[in-house]
Design a protein around this motif. Structure first.
Motif, mmCIF file in Angstrom:
data_model
loop_
_atom_site.group_PDB
_atom_site.id
_atom_site.type_symbol
_atom_site.label_atom_id
_atom_site.label_comp_id
_atom_site.label_asym_id
_atom_site.label_seq_id
_atom_site.Cartn_x
_atom_site.Cartn_y
_atom_site.Cartn_z
ATOM 1 N N PHE A 155 0.833 -1.211 0.000
ATOM 2 C CA PHE A 155 0.000 0.000 0.000
ATOM 3 C C PHE A 155 0.868 1.262 0.000
ATOM 4 C CE2 PHE A 155 -3.490 -2.526 2.385
ATOM 5 C CZ PHE A 155 -3.992 -3.001 1.186
ATOM 6 N N GLN A 156 1.914 1.249 0.813
ATOM 7 C CA GLN A 156 2.788 2.417 0.883
ATOM 8 C C GLN A 156 3.452 2.668 -0.476
ATOM 9 O OE1 GLN A 156 5.448 2.338 4.229
ATOM 10 N NE2 GLN A 156 6.655 4.088 3.531
ATOM 11 N N PHE A 157 3.898 1.593 -1.105
ATOM 12 C CA PHE A 157 4.503 1.711 -2.436
ATOM 13 C C PHE A 157 3.491 2.242 -3.448
ATOM 14 C CE2 PHE A 157 5.313 -0.066 -6.645
ATOM 15 C CZ PHE A 157 6.644 0.281 -6.865
ATOM 16 N N ALA A 158 2.270 1.711 -3.423
ATOM 17 C CA ALA A 158 1.239 2.119 -4.383
ATOM 18 C C ALA A 158 0.928 3.601 -4.270
ATOM 19 C CB ALA A 158 -0.031 1.303 -4.163
ATOM 20 N N ALA A 159 0.835 4.099 -3.035
ATOM 21 C CA ALA A 159 0.550 5.517 -2.833
ATOM 22 C C ALA A 159 1.716 6.379 -3.294
ATOM 23 C CB ALA A 159 0.230 5.781 -1.366
ATOM 24 N N CYS A 185 -6.651 -9.517 16.198
ATOM 25 C CA CYS A 185 -5.732 -8.391 16.043
ATOM 26 C C CYS A 185 -6.560 -7.218 15.535
ATOM 27 C CB CYS A 185 -4.599 -8.725 15.074
ATOM 28 S SG CYS A 185 -3.288 -7.484 15.036
ATOM 29 N N ASP A 186 -7.031 -6.399 16.449
ATOM 30 C CA ASP A 186 -7.993 -5.346 16.121
ATOM 31 C C ASP A 186 -7.490 -4.488 14.955
ATOM 32 O OD1 ASP A 186 -9.860 -3.289 16.083
ATOM 33 O OD2 ASP A 186 -10.055 -3.241 18.266
ATOM 34 N N PRO A 187 -8.245 -4.447 13.845
ATOM 35 C CA PRO A 187 -7.801 -3.658 12.685
ATOM 36 C C PRO A 187 -8.077 -2.167 12.835
ATOM 37 C CG PRO A 187 -9.896 -4.710 12.200
ATOM 38 C CD PRO A 187 -9.475 -5.210 13.566
ATOM 39 N N PHE A 188 -8.850 -1.796 13.860
ATOM 40 C CA PHE A 188 -9.276 -0.415 14.060
ATOM 41 C C PHE A 188 -10.045 0.059 12.821
ATOM 42 C CE2 PHE A 188 -5.695 -1.204 16.896
ATOM 43 C CZ PHE A 188 -6.287 -0.881 18.114
ATOM 44 N N ASP A 189 -9.853 1.279 12.377
ATOM 45 C CA ASP A 189 -10.657 1.821 11.286
ATOM 46 C C ASP A 189 -9.887 1.716 9.965
ATOM 47 O OD1 ASP A 189 -11.846 3.691 9.386
ATOM 48 O OD2 ASP A 189 -13.023 4.461 11.078
ATOM 49 N N PHE A 190 -10.352 0.839 9.070
ATOM 50 C CA PHE A 190 -9.653 0.644 7.809
ATOM 51 C C PHE A 190 -9.616 1.911 6.955
ATOM 52 C CE2 PHE A 190 -10.593 -4.072 8.177
ATOM 53 C CZ PHE A 190 -9.262 -4.445 8.280
ATOM 54 N N VAL A 191 -10.697 2.667 6.962
ATOM 55 C CA VAL A 191 -10.730 3.881 6.151
ATOM 56 C C VAL A 191 -9.650 4.856 6.617
ATOM 57 C CG1 VAL A 191 -12.083 5.912 5.522
ATOM 58 C CG2 VAL A 191 -13.160 3.656 5.524
ATOM 59 N N GLU A 192 -9.578 5.075 7.923
ATOM 60 C CA GLU A 192 -8.576 5.995 8.455
ATOM 61 C C GLU A 192 -7.163 5.488 8.167
ATOM 62 O OE1 GLU A 192 -9.333 6.592 12.578
ATOM 63 O OE2 GLU A 192 -11.133 7.810 12.246
ATOM 64 N N MET A 194 -6.156 3.490 5.665
ATOM 65 C CA MET A 194 -5.833 3.599 4.249
ATOM 66 C C MET A 194 -5.579 5.056 3.858
ATOM 67 S SD MET A 194 -5.621 0.501 3.374
ATOM 68 C CE MET A 194 -5.165 0.871 1.686
ATOM 69 N N GLN A 195 -6.334 5.964 4.430
ATOM 70 C CA GLN A 195 -6.092 7.380 4.158
ATOM 71 C C GLN A 195 -4.715 7.796 4.681
ATOM 72 O OE1 GLN A 195 -9.559 9.183 5.950
ATOM 73 N NE2 GLN A 195 -10.784 8.975 4.084
ATOM 74 N N ALA A 196 -4.355 7.265 5.852
ATOM 75 C CA ALA A 196 -3.036 7.577 6.410
ATOM 76 C C ALA A 196 -1.909 7.027 5.534
ATOM 77 C CB ALA A 196 -2.917 7.019 7.825
ATOM 78 N N PHE A 197 -2.196 5.954 4.797
ATOM 79 C CA PHE A 197 -1.206 5.365 3.896
ATOM 80 C C PHE A 197 -1.231 6.005 2.508
ATOM 81 C CE2 PHE A 197 -0.148 2.357 7.044
ATOM 82 C CZ PHE A 197 0.989 1.682 6.628
ATOM 83 N N GLY A 198 -2.009 7.067 2.351
ATOM 84 C CA GLY A 198 -1.972 7.816 1.101
ATOM 85 C C GLY A 198 -3.016 7.441 0.073
ATOM 86 N N PHE A 199 -4.029 6.687 0.469
ATOM 87 C CA PHE A 199 -5.107 6.277 -0.429
ATOM 88 C C PHE A 199 -6.322 7.190 -0.276
ATOM 89 C CE2 PHE A 199 -2.653 2.569 -0.974
ATOM 90 C CZ PHE A 199 -3.261 1.652 -1.803
ATOM 91 N N ASN A 200 -7.105 7.314 -1.347
ATOM 92 C CA ASN A 200 -8.501 7.711 -1.193
ATOM 93 C C ASN A 200 -9.193 6.512 -0.554
ATOM 94 O OD1 ASN A 200 -8.318 10.154 -2.840
ATOM 95 N ND2 ASN A 200 -8.066 8.726 -4.562
ATOM 96 N N SER A 201 -10.084 6.738 0.373
ATOM 97 C CA SER A 201 -10.754 5.597 0.988
ATOM 98 C C SER A 201 -12.092 6.000 1.577
ATOM 99 C CB SER A 201 -9.879 4.976 2.090
ATOM 100 O OG SER A 201 -10.447 3.775 2.568
ATOM 101 N N TRP A 202 -13.051 5.108 1.451
ATOM 102 C CA TRP A 202 -14.363 5.290 2.072
ATOM 103 C C TRP A 202 -15.003 3.918 2.250
ATOM 104 C CZ3 TRP A 202 -12.891 7.724 -2.492
ATOM 105 C CH2 TRP A 202 -13.293 7.109 -3.676
ATOM 106 N N ARG A 203 -16.047 3.872 3.051
ATOM 107 C CA ARG A 203 -16.746 2.634 3.389
ATOM 108 C C ARG A 203 -18.104 2.603 2.701
ATOM 109 N NH1 ARG A 203 -16.809 -1.320 7.425
ATOM 110 N NH2 ARG A 203 -14.877 -0.464 8.262
ATOM 111 N N VAL A 204 -18.469 1.428 2.169
ATOM 112 C CA VAL A 204 -19.783 1.253 1.549
ATOM 113 C C VAL A 204 -20.411 -0.048 2.035
ATOM 114 C CG1 VAL A 204 -19.104 2.526 -0.523
ATOM 115 C CG2 VAL A 204 -18.921 0.022 -0.506
ATOM 116 N N ASP A 205 -21.700 -0.173 1.807
ATOM 117 C CA ASP A 205 -22.431 -1.395 2.112
ATOM 118 C C ASP A 205 -22.044 -2.450 1.090
ATOM 119 O OD1 ASP A 205 -24.246 -3.464 2.489
ATOM 120 O OD2 ASP A 205 -26.014 -2.166 2.574
ATOM 121 N N ALA A 228 -8.940 2.727 -1.894
ATOM 122 C CA ALA A 228 -9.355 1.542 -1.135
ATOM 123 C C ALA A 228 -10.819 1.706 -0.740
ATOM 124 C CB ALA A 228 -8.492 1.361 0.107
ATOM 125 N N ILE A 229 -11.653 0.809 -1.234
ATOM 126 C CA ILE A 229 -13.074 0.808 -0.879
ATOM 127 C C ILE A 229 -13.274 -0.269 0.176
ATOM 128 C CG2 ILE A 229 -15.416 0.426 -1.724
ATOM 129 C CD1 ILE A 229 -14.333 1.273 -4.531
#
Length: 276
Positions: A155-159, A185-192, A194-205, A228-229
């Motif tokens: 992910f870091q490379f892709a960004a 292993c709690d993943p916490f918030d994936f959107v946050e 992925m955004q921290a890793f330089g991606f556009n990211s949002w959550r959908v149903d 990252a969706i």
């Protein structure tokens, strides 16, 4: 094509091939059905006639254990016939439990060792970028799979490389092999993250085909970043028995389970108007 009906067809044939085998990865296959229906029904620039076209879109199923759902999709799109589909994981098959690009028509990348598929998808996207191509690379990665550090390196490379034609779909079905992701292993918030890793990211149903399609269309706006969706899904999605089953990663059904599976297949057959 009616995308929801396509999803129902994928779910039906996924259940049938696994029932024919007698065991398998029901939970994680079912949770990506709607996403596959959108990709292969509305989004991907692919077809059986041009499966080797270097200018096609590419798809990598990083969570390779969900192969049965991909196989059902490829069958419905005409990549192979029903006999091929029902050879899943049999001796001498060209349809192994995890995707193999050498053996199975329509599979772009061999996957199964978790964490590696997303790295491969990133490499494909970078290669196409270097060649000046406008085709897209899509990858489905599991929430439990993201325990692997290799994913985050990719992910870091892709960004950093501004791979805005890479679209990652995270199947957040809340479970992995040994239990709930939050317990292991709690993943916490994936959107946050992925955004921290330089991606556009949002959550959908992840059970809503219209929402998934809209999210992918939004991702195609580019913005000079990969996207990252995060798909909010349920492991075993669309089949109540598997949604409610606690250990639903890899299942060898008991007698009650076999009855429930038969009933689910019959219900899906009526939904898509298939005569069994």
């Amino acid at each position: 094509m009616d995308t929801q009906k396509f999803a129902d067809q994928i779910r039906y044939y996924t259940m049938r091939e696994l029932d024919n085998l007698g065991f398998g990865h029901f939970g994680g296959s079912l949770s990506i059905v709607e996403t596959l229906a959108v990709l292969y029904g509305k989004v991907l620039n692919v077809s059986p006639e041009r499966k080797d076209d270097p200018n096609r879109d590419y798809f990598v199923l990083s969570k390779g254990h969900a192969g049965p759902a991909l196989y059902a999709t490829l069958f419905l799109k005409g990549y192979f016939d029903e006999a091929f589909l029902f050879s899943l994981n049999q001796n001498g098959t060209n349809l192994p439990s995890h995707p193999d690009r050498i053996k199975t028509p329509g599979v772009d990348m061999t996957t199964g060792s978790l964490g590696q598929g997303i790295s491969a998808a990133t490499g494909i996207a970078k290669g196409n970028q270097l060649l000046g191509k406008e085709n897209y690379t899509f990858a489905i990665v599991g929430d439990g799979e993201l325990n692997e550090g290799q994913c985050w390196e990719a992910f870091q490379f892709a960004a950093h490389q501004k791979l805005d034609h890479l679209i990652v779909l995270i199947d957040d079905n809340k479970k992995q092999l040994d239990g709930y992701t939050t317990d292991i292993c709690d993943p916490f918030d994936f959107v946050e993250k992925m955004q921290a890793f330089g991606f556009n990211s949002w959550r959908v149903d992840g059970g809503d085909v219209s929402a998934i399609e809209a999210a992918i269309n939004q991702a195609k706006q580019g913005y000079g970043k990969p996207t990252a969706i995060v798909l909010d899904t349920v492991k075993g999605q669309g089949v109540p028995y598997f949604e409610e089953l606690v250990d639903n990663h890899h299942v060898r059904p008991d007698e009650a389970g076999k009855i429930a599976i038969k009933e689910a297949i019959e219900s899906l057959a009526k939904k898509i108007e298939v005569n069994q």
